[in-house]
Write an enzyme that holds these catalytic residues in place. Structure first.
Site, PDB file in Angstrom:
ATOM      1  N   PRO A   2      41.871  35.181  -2.096  1.00  0.00           N
ATOM      2  CA  PRO A   2      42.391  34.013  -2.820  1.00  0.00           C
ATOM      3  C   PRO A   2      43.514  33.358  -2.023  1.00  0.00           C
ATOM      4  CG  PRO A   2      42.344  35.970  -4.227  1.00  0.00           C
ATOM      5  CD  PRO A   2      42.087  36.426  -2.821  1.00  0.00           C
ATOM      6  N   GLU A   3      43.398  32.062  -1.844  1.00  0.00           N
ATOM      7  CA  GLU A   3      44.410  31.310  -1.103  1.00  0.00           C
ATOM      8  C   GLU A   3      45.302  30.564  -2.100  1.00  0.00           C
ATOM      9  OE1 GLU A   3      45.079  31.348   2.047  1.00  0.00           O
ATOM     10  OE2 GLU A   3      43.348  32.427   2.832  1.00  0.00           O
TER      11      GLU A   3
END
Ligand SMILES: [Zn+2]
Length: 276
Positions: A2-3
């Site tokens: 997840p960014e």
């Protein structure tokens, strides 16, 4: 992994729903990256007063029944996702943290367990303070200007791509976003960071913001398709110019997109459109 845009969209999905909730119980599954840092039972009755974000961390600011301050710093690690469930089914094999509240169960699902939930008296104290202390500016912080970036890059011989990715100047420019922002700004990813002129620094910041903003918008729209927030978002379907397109024609000049390795990460770029 997840960014920042995924984390921000997750945060927005919790806003309003979780603020004002009172903690009823805390259930811990298998150990995460770090211990919780407080006896879980001590959190009973605490209220969630804010859902904030710093870098890829979510901060649930809490207030105890006796007015104590504190909070939970949450990181999704490599594979984590957070969902707020009205009616939570029994925790599954990859559900390692449940915050049972009066507004539903905030559940962390994390198959690889690189994620973390850590208590601190504030974002500046204890383990949360340590984890956050070296983070660069937020991408949409007004203090992040071309001048600032230029000053921070001065004298640095590391490539501009790696300087962006390091996260100590600006957070959120993960691999996809760094590659895309550099393409849009016309900057060769191999350029020594200290050689980027002030006007090009300004342009690069604009493009970092544009790419992250687009990803958040796309995430926001894909989020509405979820019946609940519990699910792995994965990377948002950003239409990329270069990332993941090795050998394919550049969308601007039709020359093949190249892939190189920088700091053990793939960099995609167009040797024609991006200049040193
Ligand atoms: Zn090109």
């Amino acid at each position: 992994m997840p960014e920042l845009p995924e984390v921000e969209v997750t945060r927005r999905s919790l806003l309003g729903r979780l603020e004002g909730a009172r903690i009823v119980a805390v259930h811990l599954g298998k150990p995460l990256r770090w211990p919780l840092g407080i006896d879980a039972e001590e959190l009973h009755g605490w209220e969630v007063v804010e859902v904030a974000r710093r870098g890829k961390y979510i901060w649930l600011a809490l207030r105890g029944a006796a007015g104590q301050h504190g909070g939970l710093l949450i990181h999704l690690g490599m594979s984590g996702s957070l969902g707020l469930l009205g009616k939570a089914p029994p925790a599954g094999v990859h559900d390692h943290f449940d915050l049972v509240t009066t507004r539903g169960v905030l559940r962390l699902n994390d198959p690889r367990r690189f994620g973390a939930v850590v208590f601190g008296e504030s974002m500046l104290a204890g383990l949360p303070g340590k984890l956050l202390e070296n983070l660069g500016l937020e991408p949409f912080d007004e203090a992040l200007t071309g001048e600032y970036l230029h000053a921070r890059l001065k004298g640095r011989s590391v490539s501009i791509k790696q300087a962006l990715l390091a996260g100590d100047i600006v957070v959120g420019a993960g691999n996809i976003y760094a590659c895309e922002a550099l393409f849009r700004a016309g900057v060769d990813p191999r350029l020594p960071a200290g050689k980027l002129s002030k006007p090009r620094c300004t342009r690069l910041i604009q493009e970092v913001r544009a790419v992250l903003g687009e990803a958040m918008d796309k995430g926001g729209s894909s989020l509405r398709n979820f019946k609940d927030a519990h699910g792995t978002f994965g990377h948002f379907q950003l239409t990329t110019f270069v990332y993941g397109r090795e050998g394919e024609p550049c969308r601007v000049c039709a020359n093949p997109v190249r892939r190189i390795i920088q700091g053990q990460r793939s960099t995609f770029y167009c040797p024609i459109c991006q200049k040193k």
